[in-house]
Design a protein around this motif. Structure first.
Motif, PDB file in Angstrom:
ATOM      1  N   THR A 194      12.681 -31.205  -6.426  1.00 52.54           N
ATOM      2  CA  THR A 194      13.665 -30.907  -5.387  1.00 52.54           C
ATOM      3  C   THR A 194      13.140 -29.822  -4.454  1.00 52.54           C
ATOM      4  N   ASP A 195      13.805 -29.686  -3.302  1.00 53.96           N
ATOM      5  CA  ASP A 195      13.441 -28.620  -2.361  1.00 53.96           C
ATOM      6  C   ASP A 195      13.588 -27.252  -3.017  1.00 53.96           C
ATOM      7  N   GLU A 196      14.623 -27.092  -3.833  1.00 52.45           N
ATOM      8  CA  GLU A 196      14.842 -25.802  -4.490  1.00 52.45           C
ATOM      9  C   GLU A 196      13.692 -25.460  -5.433  1.00 52.45           C
ATOM     10  N   MET A 197      13.226 -26.451  -6.177  1.00 52.45           N
ATOM     11  CA  MET A 197      12.080 -26.224  -7.067  1.00 52.45           C
ATOM     12  C   MET A 197      10.851 -25.786  -6.277  1.00 52.45           C
ATOM     13  N   LEU A 198      10.618 -26.474  -5.169  1.00 54.14           N
ATOM     14  CA  LEU A 198       9.441 -26.158  -4.365  1.00 54.14           C
ATOM     15  C   LEU A 198       9.559 -24.793  -3.715  1.00 54.14           C
ATOM     16  N   GLY A 199      10.782 -24.395  -3.361  1.00 55.31           N
ATOM     17  CA  GLY A 199      10.979 -23.081  -2.754  1.00 55.31           C
ATOM     18  C   GLY A 199      10.622 -21.943  -3.680  1.00 55.31           C
ATOM     19  N   ASP A 200      10.694 -22.214  -4.991  1.00 52.91           N
ATOM     20  CA  ASP A 200      10.312 -21.210  -5.979  1.00 52.91           C
ATOM     21  C   ASP A 200       8.865 -21.377  -6.435  1.00 52.91           C
ATOM     22  N   TYR A 201       8.145 -22.269  -5.766  1.00 54.09           N
ATOM     23  CA  TYR A 201       6.771 -22.539  -6.181  1.00 54.09           C
ATOM     24  C   TYR A 201       5.761 -22.275  -5.074  1.00 54.09           C
ATOM     25  N   VAL A 202       6.055 -22.723  -3.850  1.00 59.52           N
ATOM     26  CA  VAL A 202       5.091 -22.575  -2.759  1.00 59.52           C
ATOM     27  C   VAL A 202       5.733 -21.785  -1.625  1.00 59.52           C
ATOM     28  N   TYR A 203       4.968 -20.903  -1.012  1.00 56.18           N
ATOM     29  CA  TYR A 203       5.506 -20.082   0.073  1.00 56.18           C
ATOM     30  C   TYR A 203       4.434 -19.888   1.140  1.00 56.18           C
ATOM     31  N   GLN A 204       4.911 -19.689   2.375  1.00 55.82           N
ATOM     32  CA  GLN A 204       4.016 -19.420   3.494  1.00 55.82           C
ATOM     33  C   GLN A 204       4.314 -18.019   4.004  1.00 55.82           C
ATOM     34  N   VAL A 205       3.274 -17.226   4.216  1.00 57.57           N
ATOM     35  CA  VAL A 205       3.462 -15.845   4.654  1.00 57.57           C
ATOM     36  C   VAL A 205       2.380 -15.423   5.632  1.00 57.57           C
ATOM     37  N   LYS A 206       2.754 -14.482   6.487  1.00 51.71           N
ATOM     38  CA  LYS A 206       1.793 -13.687   7.231  1.00 51.71           C
ATOM     39  C   LYS A 206       1.969 -12.256   6.738  1.00 51.71           C
ATOM     40  N   HIS A 207       0.923 -11.461   6.858  1.00 56.82           N
ATOM     41  CA  HIS A 207       1.095 -10.065   6.442  1.00 56.82           C
ATOM     42  C   HIS A 207       0.227  -9.154   7.289  1.00 56.82           C
ATOM     43  N   ILE A 208       0.699  -7.924   7.398  1.00 59.57           N
ATOM     44  CA  ILE A 208      -0.063  -6.856   8.042  1.00 59.57           C
ATOM     45  C   ILE A 208      -0.498  -5.919   6.930  1.00 59.57           C
ATOM     46  N   LEU A 209      -1.793  -5.726   6.813  1.00 65.40           N
ATOM     47  CA  LEU A 209      -2.330  -4.915   5.730  1.00 65.40           C
ATOM     48  C   LEU A 209      -2.941  -3.627   6.266  1.00 65.40           C
ATOM     49  N   PHE A 210      -2.558  -2.524   5.639  1.00 61.74           N
ATOM     50  CA  PHE A 210      -3.170  -1.216   5.900  1.00 61.74           C
ATOM     51  C   PHE A 210      -3.893  -0.828   4.614  1.00 61.74           C
ATOM     52  N   LYS A 211      -5.207  -0.951   4.628  1.00 58.59           N
ATOM     53  CA  LYS A 211      -5.980  -0.799   3.400  1.00 58.59           C
ATOM     54  C   LYS A 211      -6.081   0.653   2.956  1.00 58.59           C
ATOM     55  N   PRO A 247     -10.876   3.906  -3.797  1.00 61.89           N
ATOM     56  CA  PRO A 247      -9.756   4.513  -3.067  1.00 61.89           C
ATOM     57  C   PRO A 247     -10.223   5.437  -1.947  1.00 61.89           C
ATOM     58  N   LEU A 248      -9.469   5.421  -0.849  1.00 63.76           N
ATOM     59  CA  LEU A 248      -9.704   6.382   0.224  1.00 63.76           C
ATOM     60  C   LEU A 248      -9.209   7.752  -0.221  1.00 63.76           C
ATOM     61  N   SER A 249      -9.465   8.750   0.589  1.00 65.93           N
ATOM     62  CA  SER A 249      -8.996  10.096   0.259  1.00 65.93           C
ATOM     63  C   SER A 249      -7.474  10.154   0.361  1.00 65.93           C
ATOM     64  N   ASP A 250      -6.877  11.157  -0.264  1.00 70.21           N
ATOM     65  CA  ASP A 250      -5.420  11.315  -0.216  1.00 70.21           C
ATOM     66  C   ASP A 250      -4.929  11.437   1.220  1.00 70.21           C
ATOM     67  N   GLU A 251      -5.693  12.149   2.052  1.00 70.28           N
ATOM     68  CA  GLU A 251      -5.291  12.324   3.441  1.00 70.28           C
ATOM     69  C   GLU A 251      -5.309  10.992   4.183  1.00 70.28           C
ATOM     70  N   GLU A 252      -6.350  10.199   3.938  1.00 73.16           N
ATOM     71  CA  GLU A 252      -6.449   8.897   4.595  1.00 73.16           C
ATOM     72  C   GLU A 252      -5.334   7.954   4.135  1.00 73.16           C
ATOM     73  N   ILE A 253      -5.018   7.998   2.846  1.00 76.31           N
ATOM     74  CA  ILE A 253      -3.951   7.141   2.323  1.00 76.31           C
ATOM     75  C   ILE A 253      -2.610   7.533   2.931  1.00 76.31           C
ATOM     76  N   ALA A 254      -2.375   8.823   3.058  1.00 70.65           N
ATOM     77  CA  ALA A 254      -1.127   9.292   3.657  1.00 70.65           C
ATOM     78  C   ALA A 254      -1.023   8.818   5.110  1.00 70.65           C
ATOM     79  N   GLU A 255      -2.135   8.837   5.825  1.00 70.49           N
ATOM     80  CA  GLU A 255      -2.138   8.371   7.206  1.00 70.49           C
ATOM     81  C   GLU A 255      -1.872   6.865   7.269  1.00 70.49           C
ATOM     82  N   LYS A 256      -2.454   6.115   6.337  1.00 63.07           N
ATOM     83  CA  LYS A 256      -2.208   4.668   6.296  1.00 63.07           C
ATOM     84  C   LYS A 256      -0.729   4.380   6.052  1.00 63.07           C
TER      85      LYS A 256
END
Length: 391
Positions: A203-220, A228-237
């Motif tokens: 069913t559509d409901e089953m698939l909704g809990d199985y497959v998803y489409q996303v975009k994301h913005i990542l701040f590494k 890991p970056l420095s604490d200062e760099e992480i705080a800025e991110k």
């Protein structure tokens, strides 16, 4: 990304391996997505111990012994494992162990990972493969969907597709009995029958809990070496991520604003020209993304954005979209659902391992097993003087 340890999928793909003479290996499928947890394995059915005569040059093979006596000091009829009281012969157990080793090396050997480092994991994987086979057969009996006479005959025909001589050669090379060969070749019939009986509709409901489409913005918050970056760099991110989230929450056109900021700011994988490697985002199923990312994505409805989602890669802002042609994932969902069912049965199964299995030196076994196959295959190849003359 997908976990390389997928016992059922691997088991099924390898069930066809004995019908192949050519040798090859699967390539690791490296994803540009920094949210990945591991590399994909497709369980390439051509991935089998190499017949290259230069392989395992330090092993002097004694062909007067059979494959398992030579490689493990065992008889194929020995029982190394029982699952819910059903015994599994050594020839099958060691076959799955060898296939797990080969699959691992074909996917990860190029990165310097060795059988010595992962011997216990590979041994456990072989136990899971054996148990999945038994549980699959037990489930078929419970559901009343054992292979038909036609399916069994089809499996036997596949076994003999290359003729009696090739069949006997492969039996010898792998140290398998006739019963073990049929056991392997009928695996797909059991799987197909149980799949049809236990996951009949999607069913559509089953698939909704199985497959998803996303975009994301990542701040590494890690560098290119995952440090890991420095604490200062992480705080800025984090501050940059919070400011970006505030802009998105205030946007009149969320989708357009998200694309604008994603293309300008995201530190997800980029091509050499600086463009995002995945500007349309990702379509994923369970286990493909790191847990924090996946949980946040599943918590959203299409068109919604997350808050800040922190993972081992950094801070993500996620926009969930609509999956196009969602029912193209029906088969994948059904396979996933059956895998989940059998995984649950595996957790409660009564497994008894023979001491010989836990004492086995996995790297030495695999080296000798592969060398034995090479020797058998090379012995069967005609010498140059026996090759037919050209016209």
């Amino acid at each position: 990304m997908k976990n390389w340890k997928r016992p059922l999928a691997l088991c099924l793909s390898l069930a066809l391996i004995l019908s192949l003479c050519a040798c090859g290996g699967g390539d690791a499928d490296a994803s540009p997505d920094p949210s990945a947890t591991a590399q994909t394995t497709n369980g390439d059915p051509s991935a089998q111990p190499s017949a290259d005569p230069s392989a395992a040059p330090s092993v002097e093979v004694d062909l007067s012994q059979d494959a398992l006596a030579f490689s493990a000091g065992l008889s194929g009829a020995d029982e190394l494992l029982t699952v819910n009281g059903t015994g599994i012969s050594a020839d099958l157990t060691l076959y799955w162990l060898a296939m797990s080793c080969n699959n691992f090396l074909s996917q990860y050997g190029m990165f310097g990972l060795t059988l010595t480092d992962y011997a216990d994991i590979l041994r456990d994987d072989a136990v899971s493969l054996c148990a999945y086979n038994i549980l699959l057969r037990q489930r078929a009996a419970e559901l009343g969907c054992l292979p038909t006479d036609a399916q069994v005959q089809q499996a036997r025909d596949a076994m003999m597709a290359q003729g009696q001589e090739q069949y006997d050669l492969l039996k010898t090379a792998y140290g398998l009995s006739d019963d073990a060969m049929e056991y392997i070749f009928t695996t797909n019939a059991y799987y197909e029958n149980v799949l049809a009986a236990s996951v009949p509709t999607v069913t559509d409901e089953m698939l909704g809990d199985y497959v998803y489409q996303v975009k994301h913005i990542l701040f590494k918050t890690v560098d290119d070496n995952r440090q890991p970056l420095s604490d200062e760099e992480i705080a800025e991110k984090k501050k940059q991520a919070e400011d970006t989230l505030a802009q998105l929450q205030a946007a009149d056109d969320l989708s357009a604003k998200f694309d604008e900021l994603m293309n300008a700011l995201s530190e997800d994988g980029r091509n050499s020209d600086g463009a995002l490697a995945a500007p349309d985002g990702y379509t994923a199923t369970p286990g493909e993304m790191v847990p924090e990312f996946e949980a946040a994505a599943f918590a959203l409805k299409p068109g919604e954005i997350s808050g800040l989602v922190e993972s081992t890669y950094g801070y993500h802002i996620i926009l969930r979209g609509e999956v196009e042609d969602i029912h193209s994932y029906d088969d994948a969902f059904r396979e996933h659902a059956l895998d989940q069912q059998l995984s649950g049965l595996l957790e409660s199964a009564q497994l008894t391992r023979a001491p010989e299995l836990d004492a086995l030196d996995v790297p030495s076994f695999y080296e000798r097993y592969a060398a034995y196959q090479n020797a058998v295959m090379n012995q069967a190849q005609p010498t140059e003087s026996e090759q037919p003359a050209g016209d």
